[in-house]
Design a protein around this motif. Structure first.
Motif, mmCIF file in Angstrom:
data_model
loop_
_atom_site.group_PDB
_atom_site.id
_atom_site.type_symbol
_atom_site.label_atom_id
_atom_site.label_comp_id
_atom_site.label_asym_id
_atom_site.label_seq_id
_atom_site.Cartn_x
_atom_site.Cartn_y
_atom_site.Cartn_z
ATOM 1 N N PRO A 1 12.199 4.064 2.880
ATOM 2 C CA PRO A 1 10.903 4.739 2.926
ATOM 3 C C PRO A 1 9.878 3.831 3.626
ATOM 4 N N ILE A 2 8.894 4.445 4.308
ATOM 5 C CA ILE A 2 7.885 3.687 5.045
ATOM 6 C C ILE A 2 6.508 4.170 4.630
ATOM 7 N N LEU A 3 5.712 3.284 4.043
ATOM 8 C CA LEU A 3 4.333 3.598 3.645
ATOM 9 C C LEU A 3 3.385 2.923 4.625
ATOM 10 N N SER A 4 2.459 3.696 5.194
ATOM 11 C CA SER A 4 1.565 3.149 6.219
ATOM 12 C C SER A 4 0.106 3.392 5.828
ATOM 13 N N GLU A 5 -0.767 3.624 6.810
ATOM 14 C CA GLU A 5 -2.187 3.946 6.593
ATOM 15 C C GLU A 5 -2.912 2.867 5.784
ATOM 16 N N PHE A 6 -3.038 1.684 6.345
ATOM 17 C CA PHE A 6 -3.611 0.566 5.601
ATOM 18 C C PHE A 6 -5.039 0.805 5.110
ATOM 19 N N PRO A 7 -5.930 1.504 5.849
ATOM 20 C CA PRO A 7 -7.253 1.760 5.278
ATOM 21 C C PRO A 7 -7.202 2.581 4.000
ATOM 22 N N GLU A 8 -6.094 3.280 3.779
ATOM 23 C CA GLU A 8 -5.957 4.108 2.591
ATOM 24 C C GLU A 8 -5.130 3.419 1.507
ATOM 25 N N LEU A 9 -5.061 2.105 1.607
ATOM 26 C CA LEU A 9 -4.480 1.287 0.536
ATOM 27 C C LEU A 9 -5.542 0.385 -0.079
ATOM 28 N N CYS A 10 -6.789 0.587 0.354
ATOM 29 C CA CYS A 10 -7.904 -0.228 -0.138
ATOM 30 C C CYS A 10 -8.138 0.047 -1.622
#
Length: 536
Positions: free
Chosen positions: A331-340
């Motif tokens: 699995p690949i989790l991305s979107e770093f601004p949405e991990l804030c």
């Protein structure tokens, strides 16, 4: 009895409205009566305690904001009384344990994929055309028109039928129909254009070369036709170097043509058509074969999120992610601004200290770049997010991160780096839907799960994108876009585990070619290269 409020974690001091609430409503919740002080739309948040200015607001068990005015118990949170706030992270404080989900029903399952002979297995069989520089976009578009018309990959749309009826002055059903025939039954021909490859910074061209090399190496691609002008920054050798870096022994057929070395456009296009057709004909012979689910690389994306995304679709994606991780898939989790705001949890889930450190460094560099440009992660929520109850970035992030489930993080990658490790991978991309999905597929994702609360048509040229709605309403309103809906979780009719198993079952059918994703049915092929400017 209909449930009207839900609190995600016991320590939260806000609850989510499951239905529209009216000022003066008295709601029995957790052993007490809550008086609703303002009309509240479904998906928005009600405070369970009196809040003074600067008081912290918790949701999903993490800090998601602070009060900027007095907010009385039972009142709704808005952009006027709440501001973004998140907990800073400095280092890894512990190694989080993990109890994998039950995979007994999955461990012997397979999907019917395309074995590329390099350890990768595709969910699709695509011949890909693209330019190394925007100067070649017109030629790619000419090739697209020729191939799609003659191979009939795109059937006549209802809109074309409508226009044809207007042209001929007939009823739409009586308009003369162009013949549709499939020349090939086992391959798709797809086309990418872009605005890069020259001008701007040389680093942008290098980054684009890496991204395009990832697309060629993606297991869904059988081979590629590549157009170059000749004088651009993104030279053929630059691309070849990027491709050899990812896969030194790649054996796929790759046809490269340089216009400045070939003479007239007609001469070049005629050569491309003849040689590409012969290669496509051969690629059409590649069979689907059984492959273990560990060969799946599954991107995790959200876009057009709403106030239910974090309690239905995203946790269900997270459960499917955990199932795949336990099966040895990626699995690949991305979107770093949405991990804030959830960085500490993710840092603690990193198996390796070096990955934990790299994640913190990438997040900090990204946030600093945004602030230097006069923005910041707090500017991430879109007007649609805010309208549907996601009023701070940390609130949006806490729900978005649920897509990554709870499994250990095996690798942290920067944009353009290729996924090679089984288990959950973190990939640095923007939150922008197309830039993010483009990046995940360039890093090897062979299928993408995409949750949405409001609906979005986003697709990809080479990887099926499966849309999962957080609520039933949008699925009923946009059935041509939504593949799976998770409204039953909101209504309490299904558990997250049940929904997660259903989602993985759907993924297997799409990966096997038994189901065509709605985005592919719509021929929605989006591609945007992230040039590392500030994009949230």
């Amino acid at each position: 009895m209909e449930h009207k409020l839900i609190k995600v974690q016991p320590e939260d001091n806000v609850a989510i409205a499951l239905v529209g609430l009216v000022q003066g409503d008295k709601i029995a919740f957790e052993g007490e009566d809550i008086i609703i002080l303002s009309d509240t739309k479904a998906k928005h948040k009600i405070t369970m305690v009196d809040l003074a200015p600067e008081d912290k607001i918790y949701m999903y068990g993490v800090l998601v904001g602070k009060a900027v005015t007095e907010i009385k118990k039972g009142d709704v949170l808005t952009v006027d009384n709440v501001k973004h706030q998140s907990t800073p992270v400095k280092e890894k404080t512990e190694t989080t344990g993990w109890t994998p989900p039950d995979i007994s029903a999955w461990k012997d399952r397979t999907f019917m994929g395309y074995d590329r002979g390099d350890g990768q297995v595709g969910t699709a069989n695509v011949w890909l055309f693209f330019p190394l520089v925007f100067c070649e976009n017109r030629n790619v578009e000419l090739l697209k028109e020729v191939f799609e018309k003659e191979l009939s990959f795109n059937k006549t749309s209802s809109q074309r039928q409508l226009l044809r009826s207007l042209v001929h002055g007939t009823a739409q059903t009586d308009a003369p129909e162009a013949p549709n025939r499939e020349v090939f039954d086992n391959i798709d021909v797809r086309f990418i254009t872009h605005q890069g490859g020259c001008g701007g910074m040389r680093q942008d061209s290098d980054s684009l070369a890496t991204l395009l090399a990832g697309y060629v190496n993606n297991p869904n691609v059988a081979g590629a036709t590549i157009l170059s002008l000749g004088c651009q920054n993104l030279q053929v050798e630059t691309f070849n170097t990027a491709l050899r870096t990812i896969n030194p022994d790649i054996k796929k057929p790759i046809l490269i043509y340089e216009q400045q070395a070939m003479g007239t456009v007609d001469e070049m296009l005629n050569t491309i058509i003849k040689e590409s057709f012969a290669a496509i004909k051969e690629a059409n012979k590649i069979p689907r074969q059984p492959a273990p689910l560990s060969k799946l690389k599954m991107g995790l994306e959200c876009g057009g999120s709403d106030g239910f995304s974090g309690i239905s679709a995203n946790p269900a994606l997270g459960y499917a992610s955990d199932l795949l991780a336990a099966l040895g898939g990626s699995p690949i989790l991305s979107e770093f601004p949405e991990l804030c705001g959830v960085e500490q949890e993710l840092v603690n889930r990193c198996v390796n200290e070096a990955d934990a450190q790299r994640f913190m460094e990438l997040m900090k560099a990204y946030e600093n770049a945004a602030e230097a440009a006069g923005s910041g992660f707090d500017m991430n929520p879109s007007p649609g997010n805010i309208k549907d109850g996601l009023i701070t970035d940390a609130m949006k992030s806490a729900g978005a991160a649920k897509k990554g489930g709870t499994s250990p993080i095996q690798a942290v990658l920067d944009y353009g780096e290729y996924v090679t490790k089984p288990g959950l991978n973190l990939l640095c991309t923007p939150g922008n839907d197309v830039e993010s999905t483009t990046g995940m597929v360039g890093s090897g994702a062979s299928v993408v799960l995409f949750s949405t609360g409001l609906g979005t048509p986003t697709g990809n040229p080479i990887a099926p994108i499966i849309k999962v709605s957080s609520n039933t309403l949008v699925a009923e309103k946009m059935p041509d876009i939504i593949d799976i809906e998770t409204g039953a979780v909101v209504r309490g009719e299904k558990t997250i585990a049940e929904m997660g198993n259903e989602i993985l079952e759907y993924v297997v059918k799409v990966a096997s070619g038994e189901i065509i994703s709605k985005a592919d049915q719509m021929n929605q092929n989006d591609f945007i290269h992230w040039k590392r400017g500030v994009s949230l």
